[in-house]
Design an enzyme around this catalytic site. Structure first.
Site, PDB file in Angstrom:
ATOM      1  N   SER A 108     100.921 -14.938  36.221  1.00  0.00           N
ATOM      2  CA  SER A 108     101.672 -13.768  36.649  1.00  0.00           C
ATOM      3  C   SER A 108     101.198 -12.573  35.840  1.00  0.00           C
ATOM      4  CB  SER A 108     103.171 -13.995  36.399  1.00  0.00           C
ATOM      5  OG  SER A 108     103.912 -12.792  36.492  1.00  0.00           O
ATOM      6  N   LYS A 147     104.504 -17.905  31.139  1.00  0.00           N
ATOM      7  CA  LYS A 147     103.263 -17.485  31.775  1.00  0.00           C
ATOM      8  C   LYS A 147     102.206 -17.087  30.746  1.00  0.00           C
ATOM      9  CE  LYS A 147     104.468 -18.376  35.953  1.00  0.00           C
ATOM     10  NZ  LYS A 147     103.821 -19.507  36.683  1.00  0.00           N
ATOM     11  N   TYR A 172     110.592 -16.510  31.097  1.00  0.00           N
ATOM     12  CA  TYR A 172     109.530 -16.581  32.100  1.00  0.00           C
ATOM     13  C   TYR A 172     108.237 -15.999  31.542  1.00  0.00           C
ATOM     14  CZ  TYR A 172     107.129 -15.930  36.568  1.00  0.00           C
ATOM     15  OH  TYR A 172     106.217 -15.968  37.596  1.00  0.00           O
TER      16      TYR A 172
END
Length: 233
Positions: free
Chosen positions: A138, A155, A151
């Site tokens: 991402s 990533k 998150y």
């Protein structure tokens, strides 16, 4: 991967969002597709829609034994894959890190990082010569996002893990590439709706995105090991 060989494509997290769109797109292009997920109803829908020559199985990517057994069955049924996309993902509800429940933190890391580990562990030994493992990262895996620290951490971990594994395969499986891919911008998925509830609908749909992304995965994968993240939009 080249589009004239039509080697199998494997996609984790294939029951919704980007994974489902990729599975449908590659099947539409004539590739045998193996997909996994945890939504039994969505798996049945994919089987009915795409028909014979593909397989869709209920697999939890956080369970290494399940993924290993699935990889064995996929290899036996469809052959060595030319492309494996470790796509399964999870996101936390936006909140400062100190308000993220431990179970939610653990769940995101187990899917986003652990799921890449289990897919790499099971499929790198089985990928066809010249094939590629793609890990889905991402933009927030390179540029931190406040309120999504969990998150973001997952990533960033995917980016670092991918580079390390790429070095390992360059030494031990030189015919196999390992590449991190950023979907590029935003795509209107359930995960993006969690992150950006007021604007997710302004972004392309997964099916719209998949037309460009599949082309990139067929034609734009680096020929040699690269530390650059492939942008799929």
């Amino acid at each position: 991967m080249t589009d004239d060989r039509l080697l199998p494509v494997v996609v984790s997290g294939a029951t919704k969002g980007l994974g489902r769109a990729l599975a449908r797109r590659f099947a539409g292009l004539g590739y045998p597709v193996a997909g996994c997920g945890r939504d039994t109803g969505a798996l049945q829908e994919l089987r009915a829609e795409l028909g014979a020559g593909h397989r869709f199985d209920r697999v939890d990517v956080t369970d290494a034994d399940q993924v290993e057994e699935w990889a064995r069955r996929v290899h036996a049924d469809l052959g060595a894959p030319g492309l494996v996309v470790a796509n399964a993902g999870a996101v936390n509800a936006p909140a400062p890190l100190w308000e993220v429940p431990p179970a939610e933190f653990d769940a995101v890391l187990r899917v986003n990082v652990g799921g890449v580990y289990t897919m790499a562990r099971a499929f790198i030994p089985r990928i066809a010569e010249g094939g590629t493992l793609v890990t889905v990262s991402s933009g927030w895996g390179r540029n931190p996002r406040a309120m999504l620290a969990t998150y973001t951490a997952s990533k960033f971990a995917v980016e670092g893990l991918t580079r390390a594994v790429a070095e390992e395969t360059a030494r031990l499986r030189p015919g196999v590439r390992v590449v991190a891919a950023d979907p590029g911008g935003g795509i209107d998925t359930d995960m993006l709706a969690t992150c950006l509830p007021d604007e997710h609908h302004t972004y392309p749909t997964p099916d719209e995105w998949a037309r460009t992304a599949a082309d990139a995965l067929i034609h734009r994968l680096p020929a040699e090991r690269s530390e650059d993240t492939l942008i799929l939009s």
